[in-house]
Design an enzyme around this catalytic site. Structure first.
Site, short mmCIF file in Angstrom:
data_model
loop_
_atom_site.label_atom_id
_atom_site.label_comp_id
_atom_site.label_asym_id
_atom_site.label_seq_id
_atom_site.Cartn_x
_atom_site.Cartn_y
_atom_site.Cartn_z
N ARG A 158 102.72 -24.62 15.34
CA ARG A 158 102.34 -25.90 14.71
C ARG A 158 100.85 -25.94 14.38
NH1 ARG A 158 106.38 -29.90 18.09
NH2 ARG A 158 108.04 -29.75 16.57
N LYS A 207 126.92 -32.57 18.39
CA LYS A 207 127.72 -33.77 18.22
C LYS A 207 127.84 -34.27 16.79
CE LYS A 207 126.51 -36.68 21.95
NZ LYS A 207 125.22 -37.25 22.32
N GLY A 245 115.56 -28.79 15.08
CA GLY A 245 114.78 -28.03 16.04
C GLY A 245 115.52 -26.84 16.62
N GLY A 293 113.44 -33.91 14.17
CA GLY A 293 113.91 -35.26 13.84
C GLY A 293 113.56 -35.66 12.42
P1 ADP Z 1 119.47 -29.11 15.77
O1 ADP Z 1 118.40 -29.32 16.81
O2 ADP Z 1 119.28 -27.84 15.00
O3 ADP Z 1 119.64 -30.32 14.90
P2 ADP Z 1 121.54 -29.91 17.58
O4 ADP Z 1 120.51 -30.44 18.52
O5 ADP Z 1 122.40 -30.87 16.88
O6 ADP Z 1 120.86 -28.91 16.53
O7 ADP Z 1 122.53 -28.94 18.35
C1 ADP Z 1 122.09 -27.85 19.11
C2 ADP Z 1 122.82 -27.76 20.41
O8 ADP Z 1 124.22 -27.74 20.19
C3 ADP Z 1 122.49 -26.50 21.16
O9 ADP Z 1 121.92 -26.85 22.40
C4 ADP Z 1 123.84 -25.82 21.35
O10 ADP Z 1 123.98 -25.23 22.60
C5 ADP Z 1 124.80 -26.96 21.19
N1 ADP Z 1 126.14 -26.50 20.79
C6 ADP Z 1 126.49 -25.83 19.68
N2 ADP Z 1 127.81 -25.54 19.68
C7 ADP Z 1 128.31 -26.03 20.83
C8 ADP Z 1 129.61 -26.04 21.42
N3 ADP Z 1 130.65 -25.47 20.80
N4 ADP Z 1 129.74 -26.65 22.61
C9 ADP Z 1 128.70 -27.20 23.23
N5 ADP Z 1 127.46 -27.22 22.74
C10 ADP Z 1 127.25 -26.64 21.54
MG MG Z 2 118.42 -30.42 18.64
#
Ligand code: ADP
Ligand code: MG
Length: 396
Positions: A38, A199, A352, A375
């Site tokens: 960063r 989610k 992230g 975010g």
């Molecule tokens: P980003 O930060 O890129 O937006 P998210 O925070 O939405 O992504 O999701 C990342 C998290 O989702 C990771 O910690 C990963 O372990 C979890 N994850 C991905 N697939 C699964 C799964 N099938 N079951 C449980 N957790 C999952």
């Molecule tokens: Mg995340």
């Protein structure tokens, strides 16, 4: 949301005091910076201003000190790293807007840089208190926001200060809104979006916005299982948001009505427990046994997704395909990263965890753009207005 904002080259900065909001919220371990990404990303803007003969007053938040002074969250390590990278001393002020800090800012000469202490040491920062913003702005003649990672927050140092000064963006924000804005408003087609992560509820806004724009929508990760449930499959102990099943049905219907190709995993790597070393096997999506949970996409899905990504003009990817932090469940994310890298498409990684996964797997150099804001990039992909950008002056 497309922005056409003035940047640091659209305003005369030479001989001026310039307040620059950066995102210096770097990861620290025992007071040592573990990634200076960063800081490095902020350098082009800072260098330009110094080269133009501006006196540069830098500010940022670090961590969540909740409005109280807490030495754990001092920006001292950032000042030291800036001093090294810029090859000139960057002093750290004792606070954000106190009298001693103001005197240091007043004495700052052209070509010099000063770093204010953590803006979140003062409660008024996150409340976007107008008096605090005004005091902050009073030290300078121009406000530059370059903190993309904090642009979704309406805080005194990210948005409030723009009420009192001519306000423009730095190179980092310019790049973020340029690349992502083009992808959302005028994408090279086919436009493929890959959504994953934990989610559905975190990503509803993103799905809703992207479904209007893409040619293909790929869903993987934990959120796929809510869609499986919507199709009547049993999902074992996989992550599944039962209150979002109707919504998942709605999204699929919307995709169909719009002619968007909608791809879900056809097979999955399932584990016995949510554990890095759990026993695992690969099963088809309509065949997840009771007591097992989907932790990654399966090998056939890797091929299906890679095929859909091949030949894309634009790829926007948010959210890993599985628990990519664990070696046994990282293959799906790895395969998708590889397919995106090989596709030759304009590739944008937002989020992230997705950015971290792509970096860890060694594909960072092959992507067009890895957003520096978790975010903030999500809110951008949702089509929401970012207060730290909306407050800046529009180009004529
Ligand atoms: P980003 O930060 O890129 O937006 P998210 O925070 O939405 O992504 O999701 C990342 C998290 O989702 C990771 O910690 C990963 O372990 C979890 N994850 C991905 N697939 C699964 C799964 N099938 N079951 C449980 N957790 C999952
Ligand atoms: Mg995340």
């Amino acid at each position: 949301m497309t922005y056409n904002k003035k940047n640091i080259e659209d305003i005369n900065v030479s001989g001026k005091k310039v307040l620059v909001r950066c995102d210096f919220n770097v990861p620290l371990k025992d007071g040592v910076i573990t990634s200076d990404k960063r800081i490095v990303e902020a350098i082009p803007t800072i260098k330009y201003l110094l080269d133009q003969g501006a006196a540069v007053i830098l500010c940022s938040h670090m961590g969540k000190p909740k409005g109280e002074v807490n030495p754990k969250y001092t920006l001292a390590p950032v000042a030291a790293r800036l001093t090294e990278i810029l090859g000139q001393e960057v002093k750290l002020a004792p606070d954000t807007i106190g009298p001693e800090t103001k005197a240091m800012a007043a004495a700052l000469e052209c070509g010099q840089a000063l770093l204010l202490e953590n803006t979140r040491f003062d409660k008024r920062e996150e409340k976007n208190d107008p008096e605090f913003a005004k005091e902050l702005a009073s030290m300078a003649e121009i406000f530059v926001n370059d903190a993309f990672g904090a642009a979704h927050r309406a805080h005194a140092s990210t948005a409030g200060a723009a009420d009192y000064l001519p306000a423009v963006c730095g190179y980092l924000i310019q790049k973020e809104i340029g690349v992502m804005g083009k992808a959302l408003s005028d994408p090279a087609r086919p436009f493929v979006s890959i959504l994953g992560g934990a989610k559905v509820s975190d990503k509803i806004g993103v799905i809703n916005n992207l479904i209007e724009k893409v040619d293909t929508l790929i869903i993987g990760g934990g959120m796929a299982y809510t869609f499986f449930a919507a199709q009547g499959y049993s999902v074992g102990t996989s992550l599944c948001e039962h209150d979002k099943i109707d919504l998942a049905k709605e999204m699929m219907a919307k995709a169909e009505a719009k002619g968007v190709k909608f791809l879900l995993p056809i097979d999955n790597r399932v584990g016995k427990a949510y554990d890095e070393n759990t026993e695992y096997m690969d099963v088809d999506s309509d065949n997840i046994p009771d007591g097992w949970m989907g932790l990654d996409i399966g090998a056939n899905t890797q091929k299906l997704f890679a095929e859909a990504i091949k030949g894309a003009g634009t790829v926007v990817w948010n959210g890993p395909m599985g628990v990519s932090e664990w070696t046994n469940f990282a293959a799906g994310t790895n395969a998708v990263a590889n397919a995106v890298a090989e596709s030759g498409a304009i590739s944008i990684i937002g989020g992230g965890d997705s950015a971290a996964a792509v970096e860890k797997l060694g594909y960072a150099d092959k992507m067009t753009h890895i957003s520096t804001g978790g975010g903030a990039s999500l809110e951008f992909l949702e089509g929401l207005e970012l207060p730290g950008i909306a407050c800046l002056m529009d180009k004529e």
